[in-house]
Design a protein around this motif. Structure first.
Motif, PDB file in Angstrom:
ATOM      1  N   GLY A  80       0.817  -1.201   0.000  1.00  0.00           N
ATOM      2  CA  GLY A  80       0.000   0.000   0.000  1.00  0.00           C
ATOM      3  C   GLY A  80       0.852   1.253   0.000  1.00  0.00           C
ATOM      4  O   GLY A  80       0.512   2.264   0.612  1.00  0.00           O
ATOM      5  N   ALA A  81       1.992   1.188  -0.665  1.00  0.00           N
ATOM      6  CA  ALA A  81       2.932   2.312  -0.668  1.00  0.00           C
ATOM      7  C   ALA A  81       2.288   3.579  -1.207  1.00  0.00           C
ATOM      8  O   ALA A  81       2.599   4.676  -0.752  1.00  0.00           O
ATOM      9  N   GLU A  86       0.975   9.251  -0.371  1.00  0.00           N
ATOM     10  CA  GLU A  86       0.028  10.362  -0.480  1.00  0.00           C
ATOM     11  C   GLU A  86      -0.035  11.137   0.832  1.00  0.00           C
ATOM     12  O   GLU A  86      -0.057  12.361   0.842  1.00  0.00           O
ATOM     13  N   HIS A  87      -0.049  10.407   1.952  1.00  0.00           N
ATOM     14  CA  HIS A  87      -0.065  11.051   3.263  1.00  0.00           C
ATOM     15  C   HIS A  87       1.185  11.905   3.454  1.00  0.00           C
ATOM     16  O   HIS A  87       1.110  13.059   3.894  1.00  0.00           O
ATOM     17  N   ALA A 114       5.259   8.891  -7.917  1.00  0.00           N
ATOM     18  CA  ALA A 114       5.786   9.197  -6.589  1.00  0.00           C
ATOM     19  C   ALA A 114       6.923  10.203  -6.674  1.00  0.00           C
ATOM     20  O   ALA A 114       6.975  11.168  -5.907  1.00  0.00           O
ATOM     21  N   VAL A 115       7.831   9.983  -7.605  1.00  0.00           N
ATOM     22  CA  VAL A 115       8.959  10.902  -7.777  1.00  0.00           C
ATOM     23  C   VAL A 115       8.464  12.269  -8.212  1.00  0.00           C
ATOM     24  O   VAL A 115       8.927  13.305  -7.727  1.00  0.00           O
ATOM     25  N   ALA A 116       7.488  12.282  -9.120  1.00  0.00           N
ATOM     26  CA  ALA A 116       6.928  13.549  -9.584  1.00  0.00           C
ATOM     27  C   ALA A 116       6.248  14.299  -8.449  1.00  0.00           C
ATOM     28  O   ALA A 116       6.227  15.532  -8.419  1.00  0.00           O
ATOM     29  N   ALA A 117       5.699  13.564  -7.494  1.00  0.00           N
ATOM     30  CA  ALA A 117       4.985  14.181  -6.371  1.00  0.00           C
ATOM     31  C   ALA A 117       5.921  14.708  -5.295  1.00  0.00           C
ATOM     32  O   ALA A 117       5.493  15.434  -4.406  1.00  0.00           O
ATOM     33  N   TYR A 122      13.175   6.161  -4.208  1.00  0.00           N
ATOM     34  CA  TYR A 122      12.205   5.066  -4.064  1.00  0.00           C
ATOM     35  C   TYR A 122      13.011   3.770  -4.130  1.00  0.00           C
ATOM     36  O   TYR A 122      13.471   3.362  -5.192  1.00  0.00           O
ATOM     37  N   ILE A 123      13.214   3.151  -2.964  1.00  0.00           N
ATOM     38  CA  ILE A 123      14.124   2.016  -2.874  1.00  0.00           C
ATOM     39  C   ILE A 123      13.350   0.730  -2.633  1.00  0.00           C
ATOM     40  O   ILE A 123      12.651   0.590  -1.619  1.00  0.00           O
TER      41      ILE A 123
END
Length: 214
Positions: A80-81, A86-87, A114-117, A122-123
């Motif tokens: 649920g990454a 998002e949080h 995720a990177v754009a956000a 991100y590992i």
């Protein structure tokens, strides 16, 4: 004699961990997740990092991060990454910070988003102790470089906007007072100096006044 702090000791880290750090022993998956989270924190401490808090991803996350003012956020997300990110991204939207996510979730379809956000690194399956320090050092360097580029871009946009405003103000002075361009510029410059304002600010004030008076 007191030794100097190392860069890692000076770095204030908040870890975002699973809500249940002490799960029911009958819940195998939750136990594995809690153990993995514990290992991450131990590894950070063994590498000399200053872990100032471990927080869950709840509705108070943004307030807690604002109070703690960490230098870096480490996110531990087994599954649920996307929801966890998002949080965290929402909690840092007003004051950007480097975010490093460690996960064993093989679904990497949302890495680009995720990177754009705002996620710096991100590992996937990267909890090996010897990898922690280089991962965090690269993440900090990348974040600082990106922030420098953001500032340069913001400065360039501000400078371009100022030039446009100054040109409009000069044109207005030339039209209404019959001044040449150098004379209009000199009048703006003198007005700015007399009032202790930037040239763009005095030009904008003059345009605002002209709009008000018609």
């Amino acid at each position: 004699m007191t030794g100097k702090s190392t860069p890692s000791q000076q770095l204030r880290i908040v870890v975002i961990a699973p809500d249940t750090l002490h799960p029911d022993s009958d819940d195998t998956e939750a136990m594995e997740l809690a153990e993995r989270s514990r290992l991450l924190r131990i590894t950070l401490l063994e590498n000399g990092y200053n872990v100032i808090a471990v927080l869950p991803t709840d509705t108070f996350l943004d307030e807690r991060i604002a109070q703690l003012q960490p230098d870096l956020i480490v996110v531990d997300a087994e599954s649920g990454a996307r929801d966890t990110l998002e949080h965290v991204v929402m909690a840092t939207r007003d004051e950007r910070r480097p975010i490093v996510l460690f996960t064993n979730d093989d679904d990497t379809t949302h890495v680009k988003d995720a990177v754009a956000a705002g996620v710096t690194a991100y590992i996937v399956a990267g909890l090996a102790p010897e990898r922690i320090r280089p991962i965090l050092e690269v993440a900090m360097a990348r974040f600082q470089h990106e922030e420098s580029l953001r500032r340069e871009l913001a400065d360039a946009r501000s400078e371009l906007q100022d030039r446009k405003v100054i040109d409009r103000a000069k044109g207005l002075l030339m039209q209404r007072r019959g001044l040449t361009e150098p004379q209009a510029y000199e009048l703006l410059r003198k007005s700015a100096m007399d009032r202790g304002l930037k040239l763009g600010e005095i030009a904008q004030r003059m345009l605002d006044a002209a709009d008000l008076l018609g």
